[in-house]
Motif scaffolding. Structure first.
Motif, PDB file in Angstrom:
ATOM      1  N   ASN A 123       0.811  -1.230   0.000  1.00  0.00           N
ATOM      2  CA  ASN A 123       0.000   0.000   0.000  1.00  0.00           C
ATOM      3  C   ASN A 123       0.840   1.275   0.000  1.00  0.00           C
ATOM      4  O   ASN A 123       0.306   2.380   0.090  1.00  0.00           O
ATOM      5  CB  ASN A 123      -0.948  -0.003   1.210  1.00  0.00           C
ATOM      6  N   GLU A 124       2.152   1.108  -0.081  1.00  0.00           N
ATOM      7  CA  GLU A 124       3.044   2.268  -0.069  1.00  0.00           C
ATOM      8  C   GLU A 124       3.135   2.886  -1.469  1.00  0.00           C
ATOM      9  O   GLU A 124       3.071   2.185  -2.475  1.00  0.00           O
ATOM     10  CB  GLU A 124       4.429   1.765   0.378  1.00  0.00           C
ATOM     11  N   SER A 125       3.305   4.208  -1.520  1.00  0.00           N
ATOM     12  CA  SER A 125       3.396   4.868  -2.829  1.00  0.00           C
ATOM     13  C   SER A 125       4.686   4.456  -3.541  1.00  0.00           C
ATOM     14  O   SER A 125       5.651   4.016  -2.902  1.00  0.00           O
ATOM     15  CB  SER A 125       3.339   6.379  -2.667  1.00  0.00           C
ATOM     16  N   ASP A 159      -0.179   5.929  -6.052  1.00  0.00           N
ATOM     17  CA  ASP A 159      -0.555   5.887  -4.631  1.00  0.00           C
ATOM     18  C   ASP A 159      -0.066   4.602  -3.970  1.00  0.00           C
ATOM     19  O   ASP A 159       0.272   4.600  -2.790  1.00  0.00           O
ATOM     20  CB  ASP A 159      -2.084   5.949  -4.482  1.00  0.00           C
ATOM     21  N   ASP A 160      -0.092   3.523  -4.724  1.00  0.00           N
ATOM     22  CA  ASP A 160       0.312   2.226  -4.160  1.00  0.00           C
ATOM     23  C   ASP A 160       0.613   1.258  -5.298  1.00  0.00           C
ATOM     24  O   ASP A 160       0.454   1.606  -6.476  1.00  0.00           O
ATOM     25  CB  ASP A 160      -0.780   1.668  -3.226  1.00  0.00           C
ATOM     26  N   HIS A 162      -1.096  -1.267  -6.177  1.00  0.00           N
ATOM     27  CA  HIS A 162      -2.322  -1.590  -6.908  1.00  0.00           C
ATOM     28  C   HIS A 162      -2.526  -0.624  -8.078  1.00  0.00           C
ATOM     29  O   HIS A 162      -2.927  -1.027  -9.165  1.00  0.00           O
ATOM     30  CB  HIS A 162      -3.544  -1.527  -5.980  1.00  0.00           C
ATOM     31  N   PRO A 289      -8.855  -6.546  -1.238  1.00  0.00           N
ATOM     32  CA  PRO A 289      -8.019  -6.201  -2.397  1.00  0.00           C
ATOM     33  C   PRO A 289      -7.593  -7.459  -3.151  1.00  0.00           C
ATOM     34  O   PRO A 289      -7.776  -8.575  -2.668  1.00  0.00           O
ATOM     35  CB  PRO A 289      -6.804  -5.540  -1.739  1.00  0.00           C
TER      36      PRO A 289
END
Ligand SMILES: [Zn+2]
Length: 588
Positions: A123-125, A159-160, A162, A289
């Motif tokens: 989930n980290e950018s 953003d992440d 994903h 997710p």
């Protein structure tokens, strides 16, 4: 923030060099994962097979010890290491709507194929830096008015992981592009590959179906949307959905604006756009997710693909891009696949959804399964008519999709089978048990439900004998490739089946006349039609897997395969006609 640097030295070798840099390492061991599949195709892709060499270093450039613990997961020793620096190469020689491809003309990448991630930091950018020729443009789903995500023309932030995984791009110096606005959203159409687009026609048609989809769904999940076309010199038809874009491969380029290929272009574009809602944001709970490292089983493929197939076509019709004739032609193709598929008596569409991970994208063994696309589309039609009928046209499947978007997608909630059924029952104000139990969750012939649904809008199911005598009199379908005629379907319990004819049998002669190649085909159909028209018994000489075989068949006209379609009833009454017009936005 993690960082990816993409470069290459010899594009004709198709190897892309990837560097992955992550600071803030504070564990003795760090896992590095490459996705095993890509959303949109619910089977394992095993992308790691394209990685030739893989190395890990610390912040000083010292090599780090690592071991592979799964086919696409590496465990790196990072005791005392602050920053990890992974270097690997990825073989990019496959060009389809979900792959990664490099040559002298372009770098086309689906990051989900070739970008690794640290599972607990998904989930980290992250930042993507492309080392490309200066004159290369990048078509990517991040381009939107005042986008903060474009640092330079060749570097982007996400953003992440994903978002990175959902952002394919085409980089080249030969992209063609046009754009238009609808309701505050900018739509871009990008074309890569040899073709001569008629932009006036393309933009005219795209505007119509885009407007119709946005009208139905009331809001769009993104500020901009990009249709990324790879126009190929040979026959191609494939699309993959993303929230802010779609990649579509289509060809041959010389036919782009002609007849059925242009219809395909519209059909696949409308389908993929509808996915921006249905699957990219309206998501089964078990896929929210996504877990890229393993199978994400779901029984709801008939909603994500079936409902999308239904709306992809019907919104082209509603918006006036497709004529009634064009719409009924696409619908007939779904019907035909259903009635020709005896897997419908074996595996329900919910079970087939689950099994896409097994054989969802191949023909599979005979009579085993149903299709989340074709059977799913017919069920969406049945469901739509069910709601319209029971609510006196006050509601429809449209309301179910809007409800799923507003109450689930926008609240970042996944939906379940129970939710889907419950929402249908809410809008129909009636029990959906019959359709849900008999058709969605059980293997069966949809004909009774289809007849009912068609009748509601003054239509009927037409079944005619095919012009191919061997199909309706003997019970076989054949394929002819390279001048060889093979059985590719056998109607269960037909005279052909009972006589021992099987799939893949090669037909060598009809009544003693040896089949000869005529181009790609043979003259099997003609000789069969000839002898059956003269009331002859048919004697087929066959080569089965290990032996020669001869069978004699007494033709039974109109007994087996049929040609099916939906047509307007000649005697439709005014209520049925009104229902049709409300549903289609077209005159009956
Ligand atoms: Zn789809």
């Amino acid at each position: 923030m993690t960082q990816y640097i993409i470069s290459y030295t010899k594009p004709h070798n198709h190897y892309v060099d990837v560097e992955f840099i992550a600071g803030g390492i504070d564990a003795d061991e760090t896992l590095i994962q490459l996705p095993a599949w890509r959303p949109g195709r619910y089977e394992l892709g095993n992308f790691a097979k394209n990685i030739q060499r893989w190395q890990a270093f610390d912040e000083k450039g010292n090599a780090l010890f690592f071991e592979k613990i799964k086919k696409d997961c590496w465990k790196v020793q990072t005791k005392g290491v602050k920053q990890i620096h992974i270097k690997y190469n990825y073989y990019a020689a496959e060009l389809n709507a979900g792959s990664t491809y490099l040559d002298n003309t372009q770098l086309y990448m689906n990051p989900v194929n070739c970008c690794v991630y640290i599972p607990e930091r998904i989930n980290e950018s992250c930042e993507l830096q492309l080392l490309l020729p200066n004159d290369y443009n990048v078509a990517i789903g991040l381009i939107e008015p005042q986008s903060q995500k474009i640092k330079t023309p060749h570097s982007f932030v996400f953003d992440d992981f994903h978002e990175l995984a959902d952002s394919p791009f085409i980089a080249s110096n030969s992209l063609k592009n046009q754009q238009f606005e609808n309701n505050g959203v900018t739509f871009y159409v990008w074309l890569q590959g040899e073709c001569t687009p008629n932009w006036n026609i393309i933009i005219r048609d795209f505007k119509k179906f885009v407007q119709e989809q946005m009208l139905m769904m009331k809001a769009f999940p993104a500020k901009s949307y990009h249709f990324l076309f790879q126009i190929l010199p040979y026959r191609a038809y494939h699309g993959v959905e993303h929230v802010t874009s779609t990649v579509i491969t289509l060809g041959p380029g010389y036919n782009l604006m002609k007849g059925s290929l242009y219809e395909d272009l519209l059909g696949v574009s409308s389908h993929e756009l509808f996915h921006a809602w249905n699957i990219k944001t309206i998501r089964p709970a078990e896929m929210l997710p996504y877990d890229y490292s393993q199978e994400n089983y779901s029984r709801l493929g008939y909603v994500s693909e079936g409902v999308t197939t239904y709306y992809g076509d019907s919104l082209l019709y509603r918006s006036g891009v497709f004529t009634t004739e064009q719409y009924l032609k696409t619908f007939a193709e779904r019907l035909q696949k259903h009635v020709d598929n005896f897997g419908r008596f074996n595996l329900s569409v919910a079970e087939s959804s689950f099994d896409t991970w097994l054989d969802g994208y191949t023909k599979g063994v005979a009579n085993r399964k149903t299709s989340i696309y074709d059977e799913g589309c017919l069920l969406a039609f049945i469901t739509d008519m069910f709601i319209r009928k029971h609510s006196n046209n006050k509601h429809s499947l449209d309301d179910v999709m809007v409800h799923l978007y507003q109450e689930f997608a926008l609240k970042q909630k996944g939906y379940t089978e129970k939710d889907y059924k419950g929402i249908i029952e809410y809008y129909a104000n009636n029990s959906f048990d019959e359709v849900f139990d008999n058709y969605i969750n059980n293997a069966s012939d949809y004909q009774p439900a289809l007849l009912d649904a068609m009748d509601y809008i003054g239509c009927e199911l037409i079944m005619n004998a095919t012009s191919q005598q061997h199909e309706h009199c003997l019970g076989i379908k054949v394929s002819e490739i390279g001048g060889i005629c093979k059985v590719n379907a056998v109607y269960p319990h037909s005279i052909a089946d009972n006589a021992g004819i099987a799939i893949n049998d090669e037909i060598l002669a009809v009544n003693g006349i040896q089949l000869k190649p005529e181009g790609n085909n043979t003259n099997f159909t003609e000789w069969c039609n000839y002898f059956i028209a003269n009331n002859n018994t048919i004697r087929l000489s066959l080569a089965s897997s290990r032996m020669m075989n001869e069978v004699e068949l007494k033709p039974l006209p109109n007994s087996y395969y049929k040609v099916v379609s939906m047509q307007k009833q000649k005697q439709a009454n005014s209520i049925q006609k009104a229902n049709f017009e409300l549903w289609s936005k077209n005159k009956f």
